[in-house]
Design an enzyme around this catalytic site. Structure first.
Site, short mmCIF file in Angstrom:
data_model
loop_
_atom_site.label_atom_id
_atom_site.label_comp_id
_atom_site.label_asym_id
_atom_site.label_seq_id
_atom_site.Cartn_x
_atom_site.Cartn_y
_atom_site.Cartn_z
N HIS A 67 -8.21 34.70 1.53
CA HIS A 67 -7.64 33.43 1.07
C HIS A 67 -6.22 33.24 1.59
CE1 HIS A 67 -10.52 32.04 -2.29
NE2 HIS A 67 -11.17 32.81 -1.44
N HIS A 119 -19.15 39.99 0.85
CA HIS A 119 -19.73 39.79 -0.48
C HIS A 119 -20.69 40.91 -0.86
CE1 HIS A 119 -18.82 35.17 -0.71
NE2 HIS A 119 -17.75 35.93 -0.85
N ARG A 138 -10.61 39.79 -0.97
CA ARG A 138 -10.65 38.33 -1.08
C ARG A 138 -9.25 37.74 -1.00
NH1 ARG A 138 -11.49 34.80 -5.86
NH2 ARG A 138 -12.54 32.89 -5.17
N ASN A 160 -8.48 29.12 -5.96
CA ASN A 160 -7.75 30.32 -6.38
C ASN A 160 -7.52 30.42 -7.88
OD1 ASN A 160 -7.46 31.05 -3.67
ND2 ASN A 160 -5.51 29.98 -3.46
#
Length: 330
Positions: free
Chosen positions: A71, A199, A67, A99
C-alpha cells in the site's frame, strides 16, 4: 473470447509499462542492497530481529507488514508516505478507504525505527527502507523466499489521501481493472498474479468479501461459502471487522492460495478474477503456480524487488525521518 481478452490485457499492460518507464522518477538503478553496509552494518539484522519477534507474537503481523509495503509503494512510490499521520497541511493515507481500519503494523515500524536508530547511533535508515525490509523479513519468517531488497530510499515529506483512494486496487476490481492498475505502475500481468499470491498469508475483513459471498454464489465453492457466512452476516455493518483466512494456511507461505483459486475458493472477488477456468493468460499462470510452488517462490521474490523499486526518492529528495509518523522540522 477469453484468449482475445487476455491478449488485450497483456498489450495494455505492456504499453502502460513502457510509458511508466519513460515518465517514472528515480529508477531502481539508484538503489543498492548494500546501501547500509558501511553506514550501519547492524541495520538489517536489527530490522530482522524486531520483525521476527513481532511475527512470533502474532503470525498475522507478517501479512500486515507485507501489505503495508504494498500500500505504500502503490501510492506515489515506495516513500514511506503511508506512515505519516494527518497534519494541518495535508490529510494522510491512513484514513483512505483502502487503509482505514485495515492497514496495520505501524507500531511495529515504530519499534523497528527506535531499535535501528539505537543500533546505528543516529538517524541513518529511512522509514521507507524499513517498510521494504520488514516486508521481506515477514515473508521469510513465515516460510517464504528471501531476496535482496534494494535500499537507499528517502522518506516523503507529505502524503495524499486522494492518491491512496485512487491508486490502490480494491478487492472488488475486475481483472481488467486489476491489470490496468498494475500496468499503471509499470508492473506486468505476471506481476499481478504472482504478487496477488501474497494473499497466501493473512486474513480479510468481512466487509471486503461480503458482496462476493452473497452475490456470487455460482462462482464460490459451497462449503467455503457456508463457513464464511458464519463469520460474515449479510447485513452491512454487522461483523464488518470479522476475519476470515485468505487461504487454508494463512500463517505459512505456500502455494495453497493458487490451489484455492482452482477450486473457486478465492475469498476476495479480485482474487478469483485471476482464475475463471478458461484459457486466459492469468488462468494459465494460476495453474502454473499451483503446480509449481518453487517457481512461485522464485517469481514472487523477483516481483517484490520490482515493486519495491517503484518511484523511490533518492539523493537530495525527501528526508530521513526521525519519527516515521511525522516529517522532520528544523
Amino acid at each position: 473470447m477469453a484468449t482475445s481478452m487476455a491478449r488485450r490485457f497483456v498489450v495494455a499492460a505492456c504499453v502502460a509499462a513502457m510509458a511508466f518507464a519513460l515518465l517514472a522518477a528515480p529508477s531502481s538503478g539508484q538503489l543498492d542492497p548494500h546501501f547500509y553496509d558501511k553506514a550501519c552494518p547492524a541495520a538489517l539484522p536489527t530490522i530482522r530481529r524486531v520483525v521476527e519477534e513481532a511475527v512470533a507474537a502474532e503470525p498475522r503481523m507478517g501479512a500486515s507488514l507485507l501489505r503495508l509495503h504494498f500500500h505504500d509503494c502503490f501510492v506515489n512510490g515506495c516513500d514511506g508516505s503511508i506512515l505519516l499521520d494527518d497534519t494541518p497541511f495535508f490529510t494522510g493515507e491512513k484514513k483512505a478507504s483502502p487503509n482505514v481500519n485495515s492497514v496495520r503494523g505501524f507500531d511495529v515500524i515504530d519499534r523497528i525505527k527506535a531499535a535501528v536508530n539505537a543500533a546505528c547511533r543516529g538517524n541513518v535508515v529511512s522509514c521507507a527502507d524499513i517498510v521494504a525490509v520488514a516486508a521481506r523479513d515477514s515473508v521469510v519468517a513465515l516460510g517464504g523466499p528471501s531476496y535482496n531488497v534494494p535500499l537507499g530510499r528517502r522518506d516523503a515529506r507529505t502524503a495524499s489521501q486522494s492518491a491512496a483512494n485512487n491508486s490502490i486496487p480494491a478487492p472488488t476490481f475486475s481483472l481488467d481493472r486489476l491489470a490496468s492498475s498494475f500496468a499503471s505502475h509499470g508492473l506486468s500481468l505476471q506481476d499481478l498474479v504472482v504478487l496477488s499470491g501474497g494473499h497466501t498469508l493473512g486474513f480479510s475483513r468481512c466487509t471486503n468479501f461480503r458482496d462476493r459471498l452473497y452475490n456470487e454464489t455460482a462462482a464460490l465453492d459451497g462449503p467455503l461459502a457456508a463457513s464464511l457466512r458464519a463469520v460474515c452476516p449479510r447485513a452491512t455493518g454487522g461483523g464488518d471487522d470479522n476475519l476470515a483466512p485468505l487461504d487454508p494456511t494463512p500463517a505459512r507461505f505456500d502455494g495453497a492460495y493458487f490451489a484455492s483459486l482452482l477450486r473457486r475458493r478465492g475469498v476476495l472477488h479480485s482474487d478469483q478474477q485471476l482464475f475463471a477456468g478458461g484459457l486466459g493468460a492469468t488462468d494459465a499462470l494460476v495453474r502454473f503456480y499451483a503446480a509449481n510452488p518453487d517457481a512461485f517462490r522464485r517469481d514472487f521474490a523477483e516481483a517484490m524487488v520490482r515493486m519495491a523499486s517503484l518511484g523511490p526518492l533518492t539523493g537530495a529528495s525527501g528526508e530521513i525521518r526521525y519519527d516515521c509518523r511525522k516529517v522532520n522540522y528544523s
